[in-house]
Every structure is written in C-alpha cells, then in structure tokens.
Write an enzyme that holds these catalytic residues in place. Structure first.
Site, PDB file in Angstrom:
ATOM      1  N   ASP A  45       0.830  -1.189   0.000  1.00 31.94           N
ATOM      2  CA  ASP A  45       0.000   0.000   0.000  1.00 31.94           C
ATOM      3  C   ASP A  45       0.867   1.242   0.000  1.00 31.94           C
ATOM      4  O   ASP A  45       2.060   1.198   0.273  1.00 31.94           O
ATOM      5  CB  ASP A  45      -1.075  -0.027   1.082  1.00 31.94           C
ATOM      6  CG  ASP A  45      -0.660   0.367   2.470  1.00 31.94           C
ATOM      7  OD1 ASP A  45      -1.501   0.231   3.357  1.00 31.94           O
ATOM      8  OD2 ASP A  45       0.473   0.801   2.684  1.00 31.94           O
ATOM      9  N   ASN A  53      -5.041  12.391   0.070  1.00 27.60           N
ATOM     10  CA  ASN A  53      -6.474  12.629  -0.157  1.00 27.60           C
ATOM     11  C   ASN A  53      -6.954  13.851   0.618  1.00 27.60           C
ATOM     12  O   ASN A  53      -7.710  14.672   0.091  1.00 27.60           O
ATOM     13  CB  ASN A  53      -7.303  11.405   0.243  1.00 27.60           C
ATOM     14  CG  ASN A  53      -7.422  10.398  -0.863  1.00 27.60           C
ATOM     15  OD1 ASN A  53      -7.297  10.708  -2.044  1.00 27.60           O
ATOM     16  ND2 ASN A  53      -7.670   9.152  -0.491  1.00 27.60           N
ATOM     17  N   ASP A  62      -7.483   9.516  -6.599  1.00 28.16           N
ATOM     18  CA  ASP A  62      -7.928   8.558  -7.617  1.00 28.16           C
ATOM     19  C   ASP A  62      -6.959   8.511  -8.787  1.00 28.16           C
ATOM     20  O   ASP A  62      -6.641   7.436  -9.298  1.00 28.16           O
ATOM     21  CB  ASP A  62      -9.327   8.907  -8.120  1.00 28.16           C
ATOM     22  CG  ASP A  62     -10.417   8.582  -7.117  1.00 28.16           C
ATOM     23  OD1 ASP A  62     -10.124   7.945  -6.082  1.00 28.16           O
ATOM     24  OD2 ASP A  62     -11.581   8.977  -7.369  1.00 28.16           O
ATOM     25  N   ASP A  88      -6.048   2.046  -0.933  1.00 25.00           N
ATOM     26  CA  ASP A  88      -4.742   2.123  -1.595  1.00 25.00           C
ATOM     27  C   ASP A  88      -3.927   0.855  -1.375  1.00 25.00           C
ATOM     28  O   ASP A  88      -2.711   0.868  -1.468  1.00 25.00           O
ATOM     29  CB  ASP A  88      -3.973   3.349  -1.091  1.00 25.00           C
ATOM     30  CG  ASP A  88      -3.639   3.265   0.386  1.00 25.00           C
ATOM     31  OD1 ASP A  88      -4.518   2.839   1.166  1.00 25.00           O
ATOM     32  OD2 ASP A  88      -2.519   3.627   0.779  1.00 25.00           O
TER      33      ASP A  88
END
Length: 173
Positions: A45, A53, A62, A88
């Site tokens: 990840d 974000n 995204d 993620d």
C-alpha cells in the site's frame, strides 16, 4: 461479457477485485497441491495516502491509484495477477515464483513507484510471502502482517515471511 467483466474488475483502476482474487488464489493453491508449483503473494500500500487525499482531494488520490495500477501492469509479467484489495492496498500473485524472485520483484516495484514522475515521490510499503500450504486466510494474514511490519518500521520498506519469522529485505536495487 460486460457483467462478468464488471463483477471481476475494480471500477476505478481496472484491476481485478476481491471476487476474482478468490478464484485465482484457489486455482494457484490447487496447482500447488497437484504439481508443487509455488507462488508468491505481495501486499502493498501507498505510504500516508490518507494525507494525500486530505490535502489534495479524492480526485488527485484517484488519479494516483489509476497511475499506480498502470505501473503495476506494465512492470509485471503477463502471468502475474494484480488486485485492488481496497483503498490504496494492492495484492499481487506471482505464479511460479520463489522467495528470492518475489523479493526482487518487490524491490523493482518500490523503486519504479518512487521514481515515477506522475506519482511525485510517493512511497510504498510492501509485505510478501511464498505459499507453503496455508489456507487462504492464513496466507493473506501473513502478507498483511509483513506489510504492517514494513509500515511500523518506518514505511517504504519490504518485509517478507520465511520459516515462521518476518525479516526486512535490505537489498537496494
């Protein structure tokens, strides 16, 4: 065909989803039981993705996930399988791959992610293991624990599981 594709793929990244993971991992386990074919599992990840974000918005987040998905597909073999596990977090099944080769792949991916201009110095933490007869939940848990060892030891690291223990891979390729 459209519904089958929709049921197997993550809508944002186009990578396989958890439903397809169940099918492919069961197939790999059956190959192992019948023919002794090992496979490796990588869990990865992005480090501090929530901060990205929060600071730049989910549209930017995204775009990063989409770019990472492209990087993974471009830099893995055609026989490898990439899944968006959630958020993620990604899982990769490497068929016919021993521990040494899986570690090499993990270092390659970590380096490519860090250097990619579209990802702007984002890093990834990685955990991996080789299948040795565990059930599905056990192998996922092992890879997940290796990933969290990576995150808890400072992030941007690779940890692997071997003979009942977790180790950091310090190879810098």
């Amino acid at each position: 065909m459209y519904l089958k594709n929709l049921s197997e793929k993550d809508t944002l990244t186009g990578l396989y989803n958890r439903l397809k993971f169940d099918e492919i991992i069961n197939y790999q386990i059956n190959l192992y039981k019948r023919e002794g074919r090992k496979f490796s599992l990588i869990m990865m990840d992005l480090d501090k993705f929530k901060k990205i974000n929060d600071a730049f918005g989910h549209n930017i987040g995204d775009r990063i996930l989409i770019e990472l998905s492209k990087i993974l597909r471009r830099n893995l073999r055609k026989i490898d399988f990439v899944f968006r596990w959630g958020g993620d977090e990604f899982l990769i099944i490497l068929p016919n791959t021993n521990l040494k080769s899986a570690i090499k792949v993990a270092h390659k991916l970590k380096k490519i992610i860090l250097l990619d201009k579209n990802l702007k110095n984002i890093t990834a933490s990685i955990g991996l293991t080789v299948y040795n007869g565990e059930n599905i939940d056990e192998i996922i848990n092992i890879a997940d624990t290796a990933l969290y060892n990576s995150k808890n030891s400072g992030r941007n690291k690779i940890f692997f599981y071997q003979r009942g223990e977790f180790f950091e891979s310090e190879k810098h390729s």
